[in-house]
Design an enzyme around this catalytic site. Structure first.
Site, mmCIF file in Angstrom:
data_model
loop_
_atom_site.group_PDB
_atom_site.id
_atom_site.type_symbol
_atom_site.label_atom_id
_atom_site.label_comp_id
_atom_site.label_asym_id
_atom_site.label_seq_id
_atom_site.Cartn_x
_atom_site.Cartn_y
_atom_site.Cartn_z
ATOM 1 N N ASN A 209 0.826 -1.216 0.000
ATOM 2 C CA ASN A 209 0.000 0.000 0.000
ATOM 3 C C ASN A 209 0.858 1.263 0.000
ATOM 4 O OD1 ASN A 209 -2.652 -0.874 -0.179
ATOM 5 N ND2 ASN A 209 -2.858 -1.199 2.020
ATOM 6 N N GLU B 222 -6.123 -7.308 5.258
ATOM 7 C CA GLU B 222 -5.461 -8.310 4.418
ATOM 8 C C GLU B 222 -5.490 -9.693 5.072
ATOM 9 O OE1 GLU B 222 -2.190 -6.453 6.976
ATOM 10 O OE2 GLU B 222 -4.085 -5.860 6.033
#
Length: 366
Positions: free
Chosen positions: A252, A287
């Site tokens: 990210n 996640e």
């Protein structure tokens, strides 16, 4: 002894649509029987000609039986329901017009059933088809009245017949227009029902599926685990694995959240491709994913996770150049007999933290 179930299948069929059509026509047959009975009363009191009524009765009975066979065999013959409805409507109109000519002083009362025929047909015909049926009814009625006036003006006064024709025509036209509006409202309600069903399916999907990965969401997985817990107190082994994508925060930070979302989607697709039909994967949060493997021993569960790791490592993401394959860490454990799934998940979570502490990209079993 007659097998009622077999007789019912023979007469009504097994197709729900055909059974419904046969039932409707049976109800219509009852109306024909009642009309025949009333005409027999008119014959007995001298208001109708016996021979003419007998011919009309034979015509009506033959028609009812013929249509019963056609309706029953419509699926085999490939006859559309609307075609059957048109034919039935024309037959009913012909019966009513004939009834008008043989009813004597009761002929005006017979026009009431003509209105009933048109109204009944609107439930299965489109507005244009209903208008055509009404036009045929008006034309047939006009011909019958003209025939009566030309043959016996004393019993069929021209002015009375003309006014009767006008009243009946206005009534048929009004019913046709009203039923057209009813059909429009019915079509609108049907469309609204279909839209509501689609919206309900969408809401149900949103309530049970993760929008990003299309996997089951945490709420739905909890419901599934609760059902499984109630259903199987001790029968069959179930394994639970908690899975975490390695270094996802780094992905990210380096490539942005849009590319991070792409990794999550590809991970879900690759993982699903490696699972068995009975396995269930859910997005547990961020996640992190939870995998339920029903009726699975711990050794077999680790094999499934190894296959899944290979599928994930083989993913190709041109937009995310990590310089290494995408990997995950996992903790897997078997549920003990009668154990709440919350405890099983807690044990898998501890195994997951061990996998991370030991260097990631591995599966730790408990």
């Amino acid at each position: 002894m007659i097998d009622r179930a077999r007789l019912g299948k023979l007469l009504m069929g097994t197709d729900p649509r055909v059974r419904r059509m046969v039932a409707y026509w049976a109800a219509t047959g009852v109306i024909y029987v009642l009309m025949i009975a009333l005409m027999q009363v008119a014959v007995q009191v001298g208001l109708a000609d016996r021979r003419a009524v007998a011919m009309l009765t034979a015509y009506g009975v033959c028609g009812v039986l013929a249509f019963a066979v056609l309706v029953r065999a419509s699926a085999v013959l490939g006859i559309s329901p609307w075609i059957l409805s048109v034919l039935q409507g024309l037959f009913a109109v012909s019966c009513n017009i004939w009834l008008y000519t043989v009813s004597g002083p009761l002929r005006e009362a017979s026009l009431i059933t003509l209105l009933v025929v048109v109204t009944f047909c609107t439930f299965s015909l489109r507005p244009r088809q209903t208008m055509l049926l009404s036009a045929v009814s008006i034309a047939g009625m006009g011909i019958a009245m003209w025939f009566g006036v030309s043959r016996d003006a004393a019993h069929y006064p021209p002015m009375v017949e003309a006014l009767t024709f006008a009243f009946a025509s206005v009534g048929l036209i009004a019913i046709t227009l009203l039923t057209g509006q009813m059909n429009t409202l019915r079509a609108r309600l049907k469309n609204q029902k279909e839209e509501l069903l689609v919206a309900l399916a969408t809401i149900r999907t949103l309530a049970t599926r993760d929008e990003l990965t299309s996997l089951a969401n945490r709420r739905h997985m909890n419901d599934v685990l609760a059902d499984e817990e109630r259903r199987q107190k001790s029968a069959g082994a179930t394994c639970i694995a908690l899975i975490d994508i390695d270094f996802f925060k780094d992905i990210n930070d380096r490539f942005g959240h849009a590319q991070g979302d792409a990794v999550l989607r590809e991970f879900a697709a690759a993982a699903l491709g490696a699972l068995r039909g009975s396995d269930m994967l859910a997005r547990w949060g961020g996640e992190e994913f939870l995998l339920m493997l029903p009726t699975t021993q711990l050794a077999e569960a680790t094999q499934v996770l190894a296959r899944m790791a290979g599928a994930v490592a083989a993913m190709r993401l041109p937009e995310v150049e990590l310089g290494r394959p995408v990997t995950f860490s996992a903790g897997v454990t078997a549920r003990a007999a009668g154990e709440p799934f919350a405890e099983t998940i807690n044990r898998a979570d501890k195994a997951l933290y061990r996998a991370k502490a030991e260097g990631r990209n591995r599966v730790v079993t408990v």
